[in-house]
Enzyme design. Sequence first.
Site, PDB file in Angstrom:
ATOM      1  N   GLY A   6     -36.548   1.824 -15.324  1.00 42.50           N
ATOM      2  CA  GLY A   6     -37.636   1.542 -15.018  1.00 42.50           C
ATOM      3  C   GLY A   6     -37.790   1.081 -13.891  1.00 42.50           C
ATOM      4  O   GLY A   6     -38.862   1.063 -13.222  1.00 42.50           O
ATOM      5  N   ILE A  34     -37.777  -2.489   2.120  1.00 54.65           N
ATOM      6  CA  ILE A  34     -38.144  -2.157   0.944  1.00 54.65           C
ATOM      7  C   ILE A  34     -38.062  -0.475   1.238  1.00 54.65           C
ATOM      8  O   ILE A  34     -38.312   0.247   1.783  1.00 54.65           O
ATOM      9  CB  ILE A  34     -39.736  -2.317   0.887  1.00 54.65           C
ATOM     10  CG1 ILE A  34     -39.866  -3.781   0.518  1.00 54.65           C
ATOM     11  CG2 ILE A  34     -40.306  -1.713  -0.658  1.00 54.65           C
ATOM     12  CD1 ILE A  34     -38.826  -4.504  -0.526  1.00 54.65           C
ATOM     13  N   LEU A  35     -37.345   0.241  -0.053  1.00 50.00           N
ATOM     14  CA  LEU A  35     -36.819   1.387   0.141  1.00 50.00           C
ATOM     15  C   LEU A  35     -37.762   2.396  -0.353  1.00 50.00           C
ATOM     16  O   LEU A  35     -37.838   3.440   0.201  1.00 50.00           O
ATOM     17  CB  LEU A  35     -35.386   1.740  -1.031  1.00 50.00           C
ATOM     18  CG  LEU A  35     -34.354   0.684  -0.472  1.00 50.00           C
ATOM     19  CD1 LEU A  35     -33.314   0.892  -1.311  1.00 50.00           C
ATOM     20  CD2 LEU A  35     -33.944   0.912   1.151  1.00 50.00           C
ATOM     21  N   ASN A  36     -38.817   1.908  -1.268  1.00 47.71           N
ATOM     22  CA  ASN A  36     -39.871   2.713  -1.957  1.00 47.71           C
ATOM     23  C   ASN A  36     -41.003   1.910  -2.127  1.00 47.71           C
ATOM     24  O   ASN A  36     -40.894   1.023  -3.316  1.00 47.71           O
ATOM     25  CB  ASN A  36     -39.101   3.670  -3.175  1.00 47.71           C
ATOM     26  CG  ASN A  36     -40.422   4.260  -3.618  1.00 47.71           C
ATOM     27  OD1 ASN A  36     -41.523   4.116  -3.439  1.00 47.71           O
ATOM     28  ND2 ASN A  36     -40.192   5.463  -4.290  1.00 47.71           N
ATOM     29  N   LYS A  74     -43.887   2.370  -3.252  1.00 52.89           N
ATOM     30  CA  LYS A  74     -44.658   2.374  -4.879  1.00 52.89           C
ATOM     31  C   LYS A  74     -43.668   1.843  -5.758  1.00 52.89           C
ATOM     32  O   LYS A  74     -44.460   0.930  -6.613  1.00 52.89           O
ATOM     33  CB  LYS A  74     -44.756   3.812  -4.988  1.00 52.89           C
ATOM     34  CG  LYS A  74     -45.668   4.229  -5.930  1.00 52.89           C
ATOM     35  CD  LYS A  74     -45.895   5.661  -6.104  1.00 52.89           C
ATOM     36  CE  LYS A  74     -46.785   6.081  -5.406  1.00 52.89           C
ATOM     37  NZ  LYS A  74     -47.459   7.559  -5.917  1.00 52.89           N
ATOM     38  N   THR A  75     -42.415   2.197  -5.999  1.00 53.49           N
ATOM     39  CA  THR A  75     -41.699   1.598  -7.230  1.00 53.49           C
ATOM     40  C   THR A  75     -41.419  -0.043  -6.829  1.00 53.49           C
ATOM     41  O   THR A  75     -41.292  -0.625  -7.804  1.00 53.49           O
ATOM     42  CB  THR A  75     -40.452   2.627  -7.344  1.00 53.49           C
ATOM     43  OG1 THR A  75     -39.479   2.478  -6.212  1.00 53.49           O
ATOM     44  CG2 THR A  75     -40.797   4.104  -7.672  1.00 53.49           C
ATOM     45  N   GLY A 119     -31.764  -7.227  -3.567  1.00 50.04           N
ATOM     46  CA  GLY A 119     -32.564  -6.821  -4.742  1.00 50.04           C
ATOM     47  C   GLY A 119     -33.773  -7.160  -4.783  1.00 50.04           C
ATOM     48  O   GLY A 119     -34.300  -8.303  -4.508  1.00 50.04           O
ATOM     49  N   GLU A 164     -35.472  -8.956  -9.990  1.00 47.12           N
ATOM     50  CA  GLU A 164     -36.011 -10.317 -10.674  1.00 47.12           C
ATOM     51  C   GLU A 164     -36.655 -11.276  -9.827  1.00 47.12           C
ATOM     52  O   GLU A 164     -37.321 -12.126 -10.612  1.00 47.12           O
ATOM     53  CB  GLU A 164     -34.501 -11.024 -11.086  1.00 47.12           C
ATOM     54  CG  GLU A 164     -33.698  -9.979 -12.134  1.00 47.12           C
ATOM     55  CD  GLU A 164     -32.226 -10.322 -12.259  1.00 47.12           C
ATOM     56  OE1 GLU A 164     -31.865 -11.184 -13.229  1.00 47.12           O
ATOM     57  OE2 GLU A 164     -31.430  -9.628 -11.506  1.00 47.12           O
TER      58      GLU A 164
END
Lengths: 169, 777
Positions: free
Chosen positions: B509, B669-671, B673-674, B741, B744
Site C-alpha cells: 500500500g 518526493i517521488l510521487n 499523490k502516493t 524513506g 514511518e
Amino acid sequence: MALIVNGIEAPPPADPRVSLLDFLREHRGLTGTKVGCNQGACGACTVIVDGRRVLSCLTLAVQVDGLEVTTIEGLGTPGSLHPLQAAFVEHDGLQCGYCTPGQICSAVAMIEELRRGLPSNVTADLTAGTIAATREELRERMSGNLCRCGAHNGIIAAIEDAFGLENAA
Amino acid sequence: MSILDNAKSRAQGLAMAALTKAVALAPDKWIPGSTPDPLIRKQNGHVGKPLSRLDGPLKVAGQARFSAEVALPNMAYAAIVHADTPKGRIASLDTAAAEAVPGVVLVMTHRNAPRMNPMPVFMSAAKAAGPDALPILQDDRIHWSGQPVAVVVAETQEIADEAAGLIAATFKEEPAVTAFAAARAKGTQQGSFMAQPLRNEIGDAEKTLAAAHFRIDARYTTPRHNHNAIELHALTCEWQDDGVLRIHDTTQMVAQEAWTIGRVFGLSEDKVVVTSPFVGGGFGGKGLWQHQACAAAAAKLAKRPVRLMLSRESVYRIVGGRAPTDQRVALGATAEGKLTALIHTGLTAKSPASPMPEPFILPTRSAYAAETMLLDVKTVEIESLSNTFMRAPGEAVGTFALECAIDELAEVAGIDPIELRLRNEPEKDPVSGLPFSGRHLDAAYRMAAEKFGWDRRSPTPRAQREGEWWVGMGCATGTYPYYRMPGGAARITLTAEGAKIDIAAHEMGMGTATAATQVAADRLGLSPEAIAFNYGDSTLPGTVMAGGSQQTASIGASIVAAHRALVAELVKLAGNDSPIAGAKPDELSCRDAGLCRADDEAAYESYASILARANRPSVSAEASPPLPLEMMHWSMHSHAAMFAEVRVNAVTGEVRVSRFLGSFDCGRILNPKTAASQFRGGIIMGLGLALMEETQFDERKGRVMNASLAEYHLPVHLDVPDIEVIWTDIPDPHTPMGARGIGEIGITGTGAAVANAIYNAIGKRVRDLPITLDKLL
C-alpha cells in the site's frame, strides 16, 4: 429459491452455517469481498443486499435467499469502473486496498440512506426533510468501515467527487 | 541470553563500532552516495509526478488477489487452538471429539507434528526473520498465553472452526513474570539495537541538569500497541511434487521468509518459494510468526494444500506488537533556552525470547544540540508473546516523550516552542559527530507555522473556548532515519518494447510499485507504460525488506546498479558503428528509449536499434548495489514539523482533533499523490497512538484482553479531520534519487503534537498514553 449474486442465480449452500461472506469468497470465488474480523467490527465484508449495506460476515447465506446481492465485482471491473471506484483511484482513497471494496460498497448504499433522509448520530435537525451531505455526515456514516492505512481523506474526497457533493463541507 | 551469546554480541558490537569509526573517517569518494544521483539533476519527466497508483483499478474492483484468495485444488482449511496460560506444560490435550467431526482431516499437536527447527531469530543471519527461536509444536512446554497447541485441518472452514472448539486442553501452570513491576524487581538489562548498546553519555548530564537555569524532569508512559492491518494474516501453501514448498503469503519479507522457513524444515532456500503480490497492510506485523510454520507442517502431514487464515483473535495471540515503555525525560537549559542537559532514559518490557527492545532513544540521538546527554534504554522481561517492530519502532513513542518535554520546557522558559526547538538545532549529529546529509527542519517549521496560523495560538492554556469546547494548538518534531539495508539486487531485462524490473520487493500500500516504475522510467528513458515492475516473489533477485522505510532506497540503489551493468552491456552490443561507441556507462544518459552521450545528447541510439543490429531480442543485467556505508558516513534523517489543533469538551473530556498539518523534510518526493497518503496514514496512526490505541494486557495472566477490533480502538472516519501535508522537496545529495524513506515518519511527533495541543486547550498535561477522556476530567 436461490440468491441472486450480481444478477446471477446461485443456489444456497448446503451447510446452513456458511456466512454470506464465506459463501461469496469460498463457494462463488468472489474474493473481492474481504474478511477483516469475521465479527462485524471492521466493515471490510460490506456488500449490498436489496440496496442496503450489510455486513456479510454477520449474515448467513441462507438468510438472503431470494434477495439481490451486489458485491464489488458487480459494481464495475478494472476496465469499466463504477464512478466511485474510479474516484477512489483518482483521489488515492486506498493504499493496501484491503478495506477498499467494503468502503466502496458501503458508500454506494450510504448515499442512498442520505438521499432517503435517514438521520445519523451527527444529524442536527431530525425533522428536516433533506440532510446536507457535510463531511461530518459522510465521516459519521462511513465510520463502520475501518481503514488502517489511513486513506480516510481520500475516501471522503472520492465519495464527494463521485456523487457530486463537492463543497458540501 | 547465554554467556556465549553475550560474548558474541559484544564482539559484534565492537567490530561494528570499529567499522563505524573507519567509515566515518573515510574520504567521501569511497562512500556510496558521494556523487549525487544524476536523477536529482535531470529527469525524463516521471519522478515527482502525481501518478495514480498502478494497482488501483485492480484493488477498487476487488480483483487484486490476496494470499487467502489463492484457491488450490483439493485444498483443506485450518484453524488454530491456543494455550491460555503464560507458562507451564500441557497437562491434557484431548483431540478425540474434534477428530470425530465429519470432514476433519486431521488434528496436529506436538504429538504428531513433523519435525521443525526453531526459526533463526531476526538479525542472527542475513536472511533470518524469526520473531524468536521458540519451539513450534515440538513439545508440551508453554511459553506464552496464546501459543498454538493444536491445528485442525478440515474440508471446510466451518468444520475446522467447529472442531477447534471441541479440543479440550488443560495446563499445568508454572510461576510466570507477567507484571511490569514484578519484572522490574527481577532486575533490568542493558537494551541493545543492531548489536550496539542503547546508551549514550556525553558529559555529566545529571550534574548539569541540577545546575541548569530552567529544568523539567518528567515521566512518560506508553502502552502496548498492535499493528491491526485490516487483512488478517493468512497463507495458502502446498508441498509440490517437485519437493518445493510453495507458500502464497502476505509478508513484508519474501526472501527472508523462504530462507527461514527452509531452515525450519531443513530445506535449502530454493526449495521454498514465497510469493506475496499484495499485502493488505503490514506496519511491521506481516513478518514471520508461528502460523506460517504451522500451516506448512499441517500441509505436509495432510499431504494436501492447506489454507490458514488467522481469526482476528488469533492475530492478537500469535503476532506480537509494540512493547510498553516507561520513559524519563529531563531537560536543563540556559536562560536563553539553550539546552545544557538532555536526559532520556527508561525501561521497556520485552518477552524473554524477543531480540527487540523498543528503542525509544533513537530519535533523541540526533534531535538537539545539548551540552551534555544521557540516553539509555534498559529492558525487563515479561513472559508474553514476543514483541516486535511496529511502525517507527523507537521513534513513535520516543518522540512522544521527548517532544512533550520540549513543550514543557518551552512553557517553563517562556519561549515559543518552535523558537526553542530552532535555538537548539544541531550543526552536526550531536552523538556521532557526523555531518548531516540533509537537514531542513527549520524550513519545515517556518512553512508549517505560517500555513497553520501558529501566530493565532495563545501561549497560555485555557484561552480559547467555543461553546462547550476548549480549543488548543500544539506542535512537535517528528523524525525517522534514512535506512538502506544490505542485500539489495535487481535484474533489468530490456527489449525493443520496454523493460522488466525484477526485484524481491513488496507492495503493501505504500505505492512502491508505482514509485519504482516512475524511477525506472526516468532512469531508462522510457515511459512508465513501457516498464513492468515485477516484485513479491522470493525467486526474484534481492533481499529487500519492506521495513525501516528503506524499501524505496534499496530498490532505487539496486536499479542504479543493474542499470549501470545494463548500459555496459548495451555499449558492448552497440559496437563501433554506434554514436555511443566506446563510451563508459558514466558518460552516457538515457532518453527517448535509448542511450546518448551525457555531454552530447545528439549522439544517440535507440535500444531497439542497438538490439536489432546485435540481432538480440533482449538484453538483461543483474547487479547488487554497494554496502550501505553512507549510513555510517553521514547522519541521515528525515524530519517533520507536526501541528495539531484539538477541541476538548469541557463537560465530558472528549478530545476531537479538528485540524492537522504535517510539514516534511524527507528529501525528494517521488510521487506526491502516493507520498501524501503515506504521510497521512502515519499521522492517522499517530492520532490513534495519542488518543485511543492500547493493547490491554492482563498482568495476572499475561494475556491480551482486548483481542478484537471492537475493543482495540482505531481511528475511524469521524476521528480523522482533513489532514494537510506539505514538504520541502529538497533532495538529499547522498541517497538514490535524493529521496529518504517516508513510510514511518508520519506516526512520529504526532502523539506529542496532540498532547501539547490538549495542554494548550485545557492546561492539563497527560503523560500517559493513550490520552483518554477519563484522564482529562
